[in-house]
Scaffold this motif. Structure first.
Motif, PDB file in Angstrom:
ATOM      1  N   PHE A 155       0.807  -1.080  -0.047  1.00  0.00           N
ATOM      2  CA  PHE A 155       0.003  -0.154  -0.003  1.00  0.00           C
ATOM      3  C   PHE A 155       1.060   1.024   0.073  1.00  0.00           C
ATOM      4  O   PHE A 155       0.304   2.511   0.139  1.00  0.00           O
ATOM      5  N   GLY A 156       2.025   1.109  -0.256  1.00  0.00           N
ATOM      6  CA  GLY A 156       2.930   2.451  -0.372  1.00  0.00           C
ATOM      7  C   GLY A 156       3.884   2.604   0.722  1.00  0.00           C
ATOM      8  O   GLY A 156       4.414   3.948   0.465  1.00  0.00           O
ATOM      9  N   GLY A 157       3.648   1.902   1.831  1.00  0.00           N
ATOM     10  CA  GLY A 157       4.598   2.507   2.830  1.00  0.00           C
ATOM     11  C   GLY A 157       5.910   2.670   2.594  1.00  0.00           C
ATOM     12  O   GLY A 157       6.515   1.825   1.923  1.00  0.00           O
ATOM     13  N   SER A 158       6.954   3.483   3.096  1.00  0.00           N
ATOM     14  CA  SER A 158       8.168   3.751   2.996  1.00  0.00           C
ATOM     15  C   SER A 158       9.024   2.798   4.167  1.00  0.00           C
ATOM     16  O   SER A 158       9.097   3.371   5.068  1.00  0.00           O
ATOM     17  N   ALA A 159       9.198   1.815   3.670  1.00  0.00           N
ATOM     18  CA  ALA A 159      10.336   1.074   4.632  1.00  0.00           C
ATOM     19  C   ALA A 159      11.186   0.077   4.009  1.00  0.00           C
ATOM     20  O   ALA A 159      11.255   0.250   2.606  1.00  0.00           O
ATOM     21  N   LYS A 186      13.335  11.085   1.600  1.00  0.00           N
ATOM     22  CA  LYS A 186      13.129   9.758   1.838  1.00  0.00           C
ATOM     23  C   LYS A 186      13.277   9.705   3.495  1.00  0.00           C
ATOM     24  O   LYS A 186      12.526   8.751   3.983  1.00  0.00           O
ATOM     25  N   THR A 187      14.017  10.441   4.229  1.00  0.00           N
ATOM     26  CA  THR A 187      14.074  10.681   5.366  1.00  0.00           C
ATOM     27  C   THR A 187      12.592  10.806   6.157  1.00  0.00           C
ATOM     28  O   THR A 187      12.380  10.159   6.934  1.00  0.00           O
ATOM     29  N   ILE A 188      12.103  11.840   5.736  1.00  0.00           N
ATOM     30  CA  ILE A 188      10.692  12.071   6.165  1.00  0.00           C
ATOM     31  C   ILE A 188       9.510  11.024   5.988  1.00  0.00           C
ATOM     32  O   ILE A 188       8.874  10.782   6.795  1.00  0.00           O
ATOM     33  N   TYR A 189       9.677  10.439   4.839  1.00  0.00           N
ATOM     34  CA  TYR A 189       8.693   9.445   4.323  1.00  0.00           C
ATOM     35  C   TYR A 189       8.997   8.070   5.403  1.00  0.00           C
ATOM     36  O   TYR A 189       7.954   7.622   5.909  1.00  0.00           O
ATOM     37  N   THR A 190      10.343   7.820   5.274  1.00  0.00           N
ATOM     38  CA  THR A 190      10.584   6.563   6.151  1.00  0.00           C
ATOM     39  C   THR A 190      10.373   6.617   7.750  1.00  0.00           C
ATOM     40  O   THR A 190       9.706   5.765   8.249  1.00  0.00           O
ATOM     41  N   THR A 191      10.731   7.801   8.011  1.00  0.00           N
ATOM     42  CA  THR A 191      10.522   7.964   9.403  1.00  0.00           C
ATOM     43  C   THR A 191       8.892   8.270   9.996  1.00  0.00           C
ATOM     44  O   THR A 191       8.851   7.665  10.989  1.00  0.00           O
TER      45      THR A 191
END
Length: 483
Positions: A130-134, A339-344
């Protein structure tokens, strides 16, 4: 002649005694130890490698399915609620993830539950679908730890042996998921304690990591290949007298300091976002709903989905990915920060997955940006960022140096070491694994030099969380009794 025979007889007797004392005790014990752990570890590592292979296949399938059905992103908040209740109903202590495994290696207690592996596998695939950044490292390590713990119970191992097999499980999972067996073995012993290595588990860890990696390859799963472009030989400052380019060394050190600060920012944001949201929301399932909504809003505000999911495969031509960062123009200036913002946000609001692949993305894109600012080779600095940001966030500079050699070759091994150890230093007493013990502080006599674990460091360093806690406590004091 008789005298010579006596000397030879005495020498032969002494040699026989030496052989009996040395080879029948120490070396026999070494052989017995090696055979025992090979027999114990081999089936564990094969099962771990097979589970990791299944996980990688499911993960790739889920990511490409979302590429073809972009509307799935709108269900990310609902997916977060599902993950929340999966852990509430079935997860229990398994939600501590990698930190639980590290705690059990340090001090055996309640044990690592067998359900940890399948639960983290399912929830990580849901996050990416579903698109989570992990990432995927955390999942592989938890699969490895839970399977190793299960086999340890079946084998009825002692606490000391359980610590060894858990370490080997971590090595097998890590080495298998990235195709870096040497790195997996070193990572498993280095990640436990900052500033100190215990080599007693190195052999089981290496055996497990190699077998796990071979098993993944046997299942036909292939890893992404990265390479550093050949750097043309050009004259440099004092090139007639020095074997190395000092100016390039200086540029690497400057960039690596930035990589360390990026590691610090990532670790800080993960812990702070989680702490703040837990304080704000009394209804806990609303946390992933809010996190999912923010990610959806950011994606449409930016106008592209590049920072969703893993960041390895491109959703469309020209997307910013880890491989694209190794080429000039393959990354935007602030891709690393996005990417930092999305993943955190993803991990801090309760979605599941690893941190390492996003750290690769952050490091590679930051290296791409810095290469332009420092007039340095793009692919080289992307590779340095790739391993150095990871080194700073996990406090494993030695393992990450080996990773650079395994992934990119040994030509730039010295630069890999400089980058990883500099980033490790500049990341301070921070990290993504709060259960890491601190045996040797990075700075003696500093404000945080008396801390014994990263958990203590986070409690003292969490400025925003401390302020919110103080405000909440003061507010409760102001409320009249009986209201």
């Amino acid at each position: 002649m008789k005298k010579n025979n006596i000397i030879l007889s005495n020498l032969s007797q002494y040699t026989g005694e030496l052989k009996n004392k040395v080879f029948s005790s120490e070396h026999f014990g070494i052989i017995k130890y090696t055979l025992r752990w090979t027999v114990l570890i081999a089936p564990v590592a094969i099962v771990i490698g097979s589970m990791v292979a299944l996980f990688l296949w499911l993960l790739t399938t889920a990511i490409h399915f979302r590429f073809a059905h972009t509307w799935l992103l709108f269900l990310l908040p609902a997916a977060g609620v599902l993950i929340h209740f999966i852990y509430k109903w079935a997860g229990k202590s398994a939600e501590k993830g990698n930190n639980l495994i590290i705690d059990e290696i340090h001090q055996p207690g309640a044990g690592v539950p067998a359900r940890m592996g399948p639960i983290i596998l399912i929830t990580t695939v849901i996050t990416h679908l579903f698109g989570g950044s992990a990432g995927r490292e955390g999942t592989a390590v938890q699969i490895g730890g839970s399977i190793a713990a299960l086999f340890g119970k079946w084998f009825k191992l002692t606490d000391g042996d359980m610590r060894m097999i858990l370490t080997a499980g971590v090595a097998a999972g890590f080495g298998a998921v990235f195709g870096t067996p040497l790195t997996g073995a070193v990572f498993a012993i280095e990640v436990l304690t900052i500033g100190r290595l215990k080599y007693d588990a190195l052999l089981p860890a290496l055996i497990a990591s190699i077998i796990g990696d071979i098993t993944v390859a046997a299942w036909g799963i292939h890893h992404t290949a990265y390479h550093i472009d050949i750097i043309a030989k050009t004259p440099y400052f004092l090139s007639d007298y020095l074997p190395v380019d000092l100016l390039l060394f200086v540029k690497v050190i400057i960039a690596s300091a930035a990589f360390g600060l990026a590691s610090y920012l990532f670790a800080l944001m993960v812990h702070e976002i989680k702490a703040v949201f837990l304080k704000i929301f009394s209804i806990k399932w609303l946390i992933p709903v809010f996190g999912g909504l923010i990610i959806i809003a950011l994606t449409y505000a930016i106008g592209k989905p590049d920072y969703l999911s893993l960041g390895v495969d491109a959703q469309y031509p020209g997307a910013v990915t880890i491989p694209s960062a190794f080429h000039a123009g393959g990354s935007d200036t602030w891709s690393w920060l996005w990417k930092t913002i999305y993943t955190t946000l993803t991990l801090g609001t309760g979605f599941k997955g690893g941190e390492v692949t996003p750290l690769f993305y952050i490091g590679a894109t930051l290296g791409n940006t810095l290469s332009g600012l420092l007039n340095a080779p793009v692919s080289l600095f992307a590779a340095l960022g790739f391993i150095a940001v990871f080194a700073g966030a996990t406090n494993t500079p030695l393992a990450c140096t080996f990773m650079g050699i395994e992934l990119f070759g040994g030509e730039h091994a010295l630069l890999f070491a400089i980058a990883c150890f500099t980033a490790y230093f500049f990341s301070g007493n921070s990290g993504i694994y709060t259960s890491q013990h601190i045996a040797v502080p990075k700075i003696f006599g500093g404000y945080f030099s008396d801390e014994k674990s990263l958990s203590e460091a986070n409690k003292r360093r969490g400025y925003l969380y401390s302020k919110l806690y103080k405000y909440s406590r003061d507010s409760k004091k102001d409320v009249p009794k009986g209201e």
